[in-house]
Design an enzyme around this catalytic site. Sequence first.
Site, PDB file in Angstrom:
ATOM      1  N   LYS A 277       0.843  -1.200   0.000  1.00  0.00           N
ATOM      2  CA  LYS A 277       0.000   0.000   0.000  1.00  0.00           C
ATOM      3  C   LYS A 277       0.877   1.249   0.000  1.00  0.00           C
ATOM      4  CE  LYS A 277      -3.919  -1.858   2.649  1.00  0.00           C
ATOM      5  NZ  LYS A 277      -4.956  -1.669   1.621  1.00  0.00           N
ATOM      6  N   ARG A 351     -10.292 -11.488   1.906  1.00  0.00           N
ATOM      7  CA  ARG A 351     -11.133 -12.536   1.306  1.00  0.00           C
ATOM      8  C   ARG A 351     -10.455 -13.891   1.382  1.00  0.00           C
ATOM      9  NH1 ARG A 351     -11.440  -9.066  -4.104  1.00  0.00           N
ATOM     10  NH2 ARG A 351     -11.352  -7.473  -2.497  1.00  0.00           N
TER      11      ARG A 351
HETATM   12  N1  BES Z   1      -8.063  -3.765   4.371  1.00  0.00           N
HETATM   13  C1  BES Z   1      -8.231  -3.396   3.014  1.00  0.00           C
HETATM   14  C2  BES Z   1      -9.534  -2.622   2.792  1.00  0.00           C
HETATM   15  C3  BES Z   1      -9.446  -1.149   2.925  1.00  0.00           C
HETATM   16  C4  BES Z   1      -8.782  -0.398   1.969  1.00  0.00           C
HETATM   17  C5  BES Z   1     -10.071  -0.499   3.942  1.00  0.00           C
HETATM   18  C6  BES Z   1      -8.738   0.961   2.078  1.00  0.00           C
HETATM   19  C7  BES Z   1     -10.030   0.876   4.057  1.00  0.00           C
HETATM   20  C8  BES Z   1      -9.371   1.615   3.122  1.00  0.00           C
HETATM   21  C9  BES Z   1      -8.247  -4.612   2.111  1.00  0.00           C
HETATM   22  O1  BES Z   1      -7.494  -5.694   2.546  1.00  0.00           O
HETATM   23  C10 BES Z   1      -7.697  -4.196   0.803  1.00  0.00           C
HETATM   24  O2  BES Z   1      -6.554  -3.826   0.770  1.00  0.00           O
HETATM   25  N2  BES Z   1      -8.504  -4.240  -0.231  1.00  0.00           N
HETATM   26  C11 BES Z   1      -8.096  -3.818  -1.525  1.00  0.00           C
HETATM   27  C12 BES Z   1      -8.633  -4.805  -2.526  1.00  0.00           C
HETATM   28  C13 BES Z   1      -8.115  -4.596  -3.915  1.00  0.00           C
HETATM   29  C14 BES Z   1      -6.645  -4.934  -3.975  1.00  0.00           C
HETATM   30  C15 BES Z   1      -8.894  -5.468  -4.868  1.00  0.00           C
HETATM   31  C16 BES Z   1      -8.698  -2.422  -1.771  1.00  0.00           C
HETATM   32  O3  BES Z   1      -9.843  -2.201  -1.411  1.00  0.00           O
HETATM   33  O4  BES Z   1      -7.966  -1.574  -2.267  1.00  0.00           O
HETATM   34 ZN    ZN Z   2      -5.448  -5.513   1.895  1.00  0.00          ZN
END
Ligand code: BES
Ligand code: ZN
Length: 496
Positions: A277, A351
């Site tokens: 991230k 997931r």
């Molecule tokens: N924990 C995150 C979800 C999240 C992202 C919560 C941003 C709050 C703010 C999750 O594990 C994640 O990183 N999801 C990705 C999925 C994508 C790679 C398909 C997302 O939402 O960016």
């Molecule tokens: Zn994630």
Amino acid sequence: MQITLETKPFAGLETDALVTYVFEESDPVQGRVADLDKLTGGLLARLAKSGELNGKSLETTLVHAPTGLKAARLLLLGAGKRDSFNPATLRKVAGTSLRFLKTRGVHNFAFALRENDLTQEAAQAATEGAIAADFESDKYKTDKKNDKFIEVLSLAGFTDADKAAGEMGIARGRVVADSQNFTRDLVNEPSNKLTPRVLAEKAEAMAKEAGLTVQILDEKKIADLKMGALLSVAQGSVEPPRVIVITYSPATTKPGAPVIGLVGKAVTFDTGGISIKPSEGMEKMKYDMAGGATMLGVMRALAALKPNVKVICVVPATENMPGGRAQKPGDIQTAMSGKTIEVLNTDAEGRLILADGIHYAKQLGATHLVDAATLTGAIVVALANINVGVFGSNQDWTDKLLASAKAAGEKMWPMPTDEEYREFIKGSVADIQNIGSGKGGGAITGAMFLKEFSGDTPWIHLDIAGTAWNDDAKPWLAKGPTGVALRTLVHLVTSF
Ligand code: BES
Ligand code: ZN
Ligand code: ZN
């Protein structure tokens, strides 16, 4: 904070503040407010006439040393229009009054329920609102000023006839809100203090204290069970994963009775893994275990409320880290169910761990599933920080949950899971892939992935990524973790 029930008349209440709420209507001085107006020699009518007392939502009117009352202050809160007033508003009004008075150095106050609110439901809502409002995120501050606290709140205005209902409401409200704060405490912990092992220890301690059955699966047991999807996320971290399993069993169960399975995502920190991230705002990803913490809080409440249905809670817990052993985009993993997954993005890890959590809950006998997870940034795009996204595979089960959300005063919104969306996760080299192929609908894609593992069992997925954390303080709630979905799930199970 102690919460008591008060039946004494208002005039004689010796308290730092007497509080009540007024509606936004042509004459806000009615019912109990009119009684207070008489006691204070027409003070409230004068305030209404000048426009200072107007009932507008959460507006505050504070009077010091009101004549005719023994209370040191009289605080009136706006409750908005009478037609739209409900327990959810009352919760906010009670919470707002507590936070307003706490910052002003008040240590005890009497919250007078209005003439139509001398019920168990209203007493419970006011109690919940006050206890949730009292929560602060200052555990790690060493220069805490300990002079701002509320010691006693009394719910006033009750009579001998409705006292029992009020006391029941206070007792239930305390269980629910203390459990919500238990969840919020866990979510607040930074990832260096709350690793998967520490979360499991805290869950075990809570379960034992509450009288629930608990089993903690360590990395060896997790490998024996072939939870390949969870292990693929955990392999990048030096901290080993855990799976927390807590069971509530009612005193008697009929054979074939339903069993509710509650599965919560507990990524104690989500760096994204190799699909790392951006650094800006990454610190918030300590909250990526909020779904798991919510389910633990629900179990804590159920142990005290003793519903008549069996509940199994499964919380897979891990970190998501980059590193020499971390999984890489393109890796293919085999989930516990036997399905193969192409991991195209290591940041779509929630997931993966829920795939095994959901499968395991079914294997343990769950007939009705609910999962909660901070799953996608896309749900924040869709619903902002207002509504929880609700995805379901069975209309009856989903309708029950939405009705509970309404009753519990939590905003939740149904999202689609049409068969057409399944295309998004169809794999090219494995059975499925963990992200869609750039067609939008990110929150739905995540849900469709989870649905694969619920099979024919009625299942609901709650995406709480937008609602589990308050970026700004609200008049009735501190900044930080909200404990969202707990009240809805407690209502769902206890009304089953
Ligand atoms: N924990 C995150 C979800 C999240 C992202 C919560 C941003 C709050 C703010 C999750 O594990 C994640 O990183 N999801 C990705 C999925 C994508 C790679 C398909 C997302 O939402 O960016
Ligand atoms: Zn994630
Ligand atoms: Zn995550």
